[in-house]
Structures are given as C-alpha cells and as structure tokens.
Motif scaffolding. Structure first.
Motif, short mmCIF file in Angstrom:
data_model
loop_
_atom_site.label_atom_id
_atom_site.label_comp_id
_atom_site.label_asym_id
_atom_site.label_seq_id
_atom_site.Cartn_x
_atom_site.Cartn_y
_atom_site.Cartn_z
N GLN A 50 0.82 -1.20 0.00
CA GLN A 50 0.00 0.00 0.00
C GLN A 50 0.86 1.26 0.00
O GLN A 50 0.57 2.22 -0.70
N GLN A 65 0.68 3.94 -2.80
CA GLN A 65 0.32 5.26 -2.31
C GLN A 65 1.26 6.34 -2.83
O GLN A 65 0.84 7.40 -3.28
N ARG A 87 0.57 6.92 -6.53
CA ARG A 87 -0.81 6.99 -6.96
C ARG A 87 -1.03 8.19 -7.87
O ARG A 87 -0.46 9.24 -7.66
N ARG A 88 -1.83 7.99 -8.86
CA ARG A 88 -2.20 9.02 -9.83
C ARG A 88 -1.05 9.41 -10.75
O ARG A 88 -1.18 10.33 -11.53
#
Lengths: 314, 273
Positions: free
Chosen positions: A52, A56, A59-60
């Motif tokens: 994660q 994280q 991300r994007r």
C-alpha cells in the motif's frame, strides 16, 4: 494480545473480583519474543501495508512504481558515466559496479532512515490498535524490499548489455592497476543468501532505531545528517582498487581502514561481489554475521525493556 | 473464555516536550489526571490504582467527565498501554473501536479501505472478502466504494467505518464514544447493527456520554473520576450517582419504548442525552 494464564488460584473467587496470583510482567523476554512471533504471523497485514505504501507513493502518476526503476536507471547511468571517466575505468564494468552499489545502498540507508521513523509515522495506529510492534518494522522492511526488487530491473538490463565484459575471467574495474576479478559464474548465487542476511539485519535495525527514535527524536536527524557522508565514505561511486592503485608500493596501507571500519562496506560487498563477479571474501561474511548476532541480541534486550513504552512515547 | 484482569494498574505519561519549570508548580484542576512532579520529566498520572476484572458476558459502561481517563482505560484494557506499575492480563482477541477514522486511507478506494481496516481488526483477507457485499449493502454507498476515500463526505466515511467495524466477530469489544455522528435514519440502522455486534461479542466495555446507548448496551458500569474508579455497580445505580438523578426519569419516549420500560416524559419530546 494473546497471553496465557499463569494464575495459581488458592482462594475462593468472589464475583467481579480479580483472581489472586501474579499476572505476567510487561518486561520479560517472553513478551519480546511473543511480539516478534505475532508480528511475523500477521503476514497479510504487513505485506498489504508495505504494498500500500508503494502504491500510495505513486498513486495518480501514469508510470506508477516504475518511477522507482526509472530514477535508479537515470542516476546509475549518469554517475556511472561520470565516475568511469574520472577514474579511467571501462564503462562496461564500471556501470554494473555502480548500479549494484546504488541499489544496495538504497536498501541499506532506507533501513536506517525509514527505520528510525517506523514507529513515529505509525503513531495513530500504535495508539489505536494493539498490534505487535514487529508489524510496523516488517512493513518498513517489506516496503524497502519491494523497492529493491523494482531496482533490480535496472541491474537485469545492464547485465544483459554488459554480460560479455563481466563474464570474462580476470577483468578489472579500473583500467590500470585494478584487481583482477574472477568474472561472473555460478558463485553469483551467493547473492541470494546475502540478500537474506541484509533483510534479517534490516529488521533488527528498524526495530532498534524505531524504538530509540520514539524516545529520542534527535536520532532520525542524526541519521539524516550522516547519511550523505556515509554515502561518499562507502565504496559505491569509487572502488577500493582506485585507492590501492594510487599507492602501489603499500597496496593502500592505512588507507584501507577508511573502508574496512565502515560496516556498510561489508554489508554492501556480500551482495555486490557475487552480482558482478568480483572477488568474494569471507571476512565480509564474518563482519555481517557478527553484526547479525550482536544486533539481534541488543534488539531483543531493548525490546524486552522498552517495547511496552513505545505507545507511551510516540 | 475471554477475560481481562487489571490489578493496581497505573498509567503514567511522560510529557517530554513540556517546559518542566512551568509544570513544576502542581497543577490542580478538575480536568485531567494528576500531574506528578517528582521526576525531571513531568508525568501525567492518567490512571491510578485501577483494579478490575472483565469476564465473558460482561457489558460494562464507562462514565466520567472529559479527561477522567475513560479512553486511557480502554487503551489499557486493549493492551495498547501496558501498565507502568501494576499488572494486566488479556485473554482473547480484542477489537478496539476508538476512532472510526483510524486505519482509513484517503487515497485508496472504499473497498481497499474495508480490507485494510478488517486486517487491522484481526480478520484475514478471506474473511473480509466474504463480508464485503454485506458491508456494501449496509453502507448504501454503491458505486462510491470504487472511489478513493477523499471523495467521500464525512457522513459517508462514518458509514463505511461503522460498516466494517460492525461486521467483525470480536471476542472482547471496546467501544469509545463518538460513534453516532450520522444522520438519524442511518443511525437507527447502525444502532441495530451495533446491538447485534454487542450480542455477538464475548465481552463489552463502552465509554459514552449517551445514557440511552449505555442503557441499551450495558448492564453494569464504572464511574471514573480523575483517573481512578469512583464507583462501580449496576448501570442504573452508577448513572444515578454520576448524574445526580435516575437516568430512567429523563429518557426519551422512543428510546424507552425500545428498551421496554415506562417513560415519564410525554411521547414526542425527543431524545435527551
């Protein structure tokens, strides 16, 4: 979490009253080992959290975790190009050298830097959920291992390109006066136990620094301050042959203590030497073995005494 | 069998960054625990000499003013804080529900958050996968579950968190106040799930200021005052002493009906808490 009854009851029990007998103490080696065991057993939790963290961070972004690989590739290529010319080294052997050095360095310094923040950044969790501390340490080490594997892609590509140069017995890293290296062969498999040793040491480093840093908030700052110094003192962008070649009559003399007394060098060398077909020396393994034993003993003692204090300190 | 035994337990917080000098003067106040001054680092004695025992089937309510140590006691009972003096023993898996937002990640989807939150509460991935549909149905979030959490409103977050938290099978359930900030239509639904959850759990400790929830979920109570136990006994007894009046006198009609007792207030006067 789960603790086993050690009560010896010899008085009749009143309803609602606490049964007599000694309750287990917080400060015991058993509680420290319970923490380690329960932490490792919560594999689903820490592996999920480690992943994660990686997802994280990227991300994007379009390329996602591939950025880890790209940034490593760019850094290794640029530094490899520059330093191979500065030291008159052949790029075909110097680039793999510097790449493996950088990849391993990122893992090692990650254990120190992210390890010292392992519990501080999980403050909310520690104060709200009774999970073993080892879970947060494993989350950190697991995250660093995932980064390491991403970076290995750069190594694989470079290996594919420069394999002929690296597999040639007797190659040297620098052109003049370099130590002849045995070249890549089946002993490269020693990199596997070496990585195991790095991870095993990473865990105690994270636990020990994590606990110390929750109490003494200067520890992360100290580590940040010395990390770049450590980078330049460790043979990563330079190699020990360069030092030896400058002083051919003594083979470096006292100067070899500049790296022999640096523990990071030994941790680096157990994995770098097999991966690029360099001379593997047993003394690195002795140093690493010593650090593993002493480090874990120290960590277990610190876990025994201060494990239960972490939730108060964070 | 699940149980928690705490004996003569103290929870002392060292406050490292406080200016020692200004705190050297003994602070006397009604709010908060006693502040010890004998060592270099100021210490807050959040809990003092707590002895209590919780067994299977117990439903304990915790009452007390702000800063009386309710949340700290829940953390002591969950094993997050181990007593600085005294001892404690916890047998069984504890599911602490203190803050609905904890373990929630803004950047990942509702589904992923359900998973992580469940893992934190001691469930396995497989167990959570079985519950996902049930949680989705309860929360009424529909397609929102695919969206990252930052797109959620506060109420939607609470729904999601309540959905996960009430789907687990806890052995020892520890609830802190603050579960109840949702719209009333949803609250009724959540209340039923909460009651079911408490029925499923082996033991419950619930800290709250809401008499009605306490009356619905608990049978006995502990009154905490400035870090020590002031009174313990049946819920009605303790609440009467704490509030200075019988809780049943001021209960809302709707809640009274649900609890199956006679209410002294006329129907339609709403909640009092």
């Amino acid at each position: 979490m789960h603790t086993i009854s050690t009560l010896t009851s010899d008085q009749p029990e009143e309803p609602g009253a606490v049964p007599p007998g000694r309750l287990p103490a917080s400060r015991s080696f058993r509680r420290a080992f319970d923490d380690l065991r329960a932490g490792v057993a919560a594999r689903e939790l820490w592996s999920h959290l480690g992943w994660q963290d990686i997802k994280q961070r990227y991300r994007r972004s379009v390329l996602g975790p591939l950025w880890i690989t790209i940034s490593m590739a760019v850094t290794a290529f640029a530094l490899g190009l520059l330093y191979s010319q500065l030291f008159q080294a052949d790029i075909a052997t110097f680039l793999p050298y510097i790449t493996v050095g950088l990849i391993t360095w990122h893992f090692l310094i990650g254990c120190l830097q992210e390890g010292s923040n392992a519990f501080i950044e999980n403050e909310d969790m520690i104060k709200h959920l009774p999970a073993p501390l080892t879970v947060y340490a494993l989350r950190t080490v697991w995250r660093l291992m995932i980064m390491f594997v991403h970076n290995l892609i750069v190594y694989v590509v470079i290996l594919a390109i420069f394999f002929p140069a690296l597999a040639q017995p007797g190659y040297t890293i620098i052109e003049e006066g370099g130590i002849p290296q045995p070249g890549l062969n089946v002993t490269a498999l020693m990199a596997v136990p070496a990585f195991g040793a790095l991870a095993l040491n990473g865990l105690w480093v994270v636990l020990l620094l994590g606990i110390t840093s929750t109490r003494f908030r200067d520890v992360p700052q100290v580590i940040a301050a010395v990390s770049s110094l450590l980078f330049f003192m460790t043979p990563i962008v330079w190699s020990i042959d360069i030092l030896a070649a400058k002083f051919p009559e003594t083979g470096g003399g006292w100067r070899q203590y500049l790296y022999e007394f640096n523990p990071v060098y030994h941790f680096l060398e157990i994995i770098r030497a097999p991966m690029i077909g360099n001379v593997q020396s047993l003394h690195h393994w002795f140093v690493v073995g010593g650090f593993t034993v002493v480090g874990w003993l120290l960590t277990v003692v610190v876990m025994r005494n201060y494990r239960s204090r972490v939730s108060y300190w964070v | 069998m699940v149980s928690i035994d705490v004996r003569n337990a103290y929870v002392d917080f060292p406050i490292f960054d406080a200016k020692t000098r200004s705190l050297k003067k003994k602070v006397l106040g009604k709010v908060g625990g006693k502040i010890g001054t004998d060592s270099k680092v100021p210490i807050i004695e959040a809990l003092q000499d707590i002895t209590m025992s919780i067994h299977e089937g117990d439903r304990v309510g915790l009452v007390g003013h702000n800063g009386s140590g309710k949340s700290t006691l829940l953390r002591l009972l969950s094993g997050i804080y181990e007593p600085t003096r005294g001892s404690s023993r916890i047998v069984g898996r504890v599911a602490p529900v203190f803050d609905l937002g904890i373990g929630m990640d803004n950047e990942i989807s509702g589904y992923e958050n359900i998973m992580i939150r469940g893992l934190y509460l001691g469930m396995t991935r497989k167990q959570m996968q079985k519950r996902v549909d049930d949680i989705a149905e309860f929360t009424e979030l529909g397609n929102y579950l695919q969206m990252p959490l930052r797109a959620y409103s506060t109420g939607m977050r609470v729904r999601l968190a309540l959905g996960v938290v009430t789907s687990i099978n806890p052995e020892i359930l520890l609830l802190d106040e603050g579960i109840g900030a949702v719209d009333s239509a949803f609250m009724n639904k959540a209340r039923n799930r909460l009651v079911d959850l408490v029925k499923r759990s082996g033991a419950l400790v619930f800290a709250s200021h809401q008499d009605e929830l306490l009356l619905e979920l608990c049978t006995s109570a502990v009154w905490l005052d400035e870090g020590h136990v002031r009174q313990r006994g049946s819920l009605r007894e303790v609440l009467t002493a704490y509030k200075g009046k019988d809780p049943y006198e001021s209960i809302g009609a709707e809640a009274a009906k649900r609890l199956g007792i006679e209410s002294s207030t006329p129907v339609g006067s709403g909640y009092t808490s």
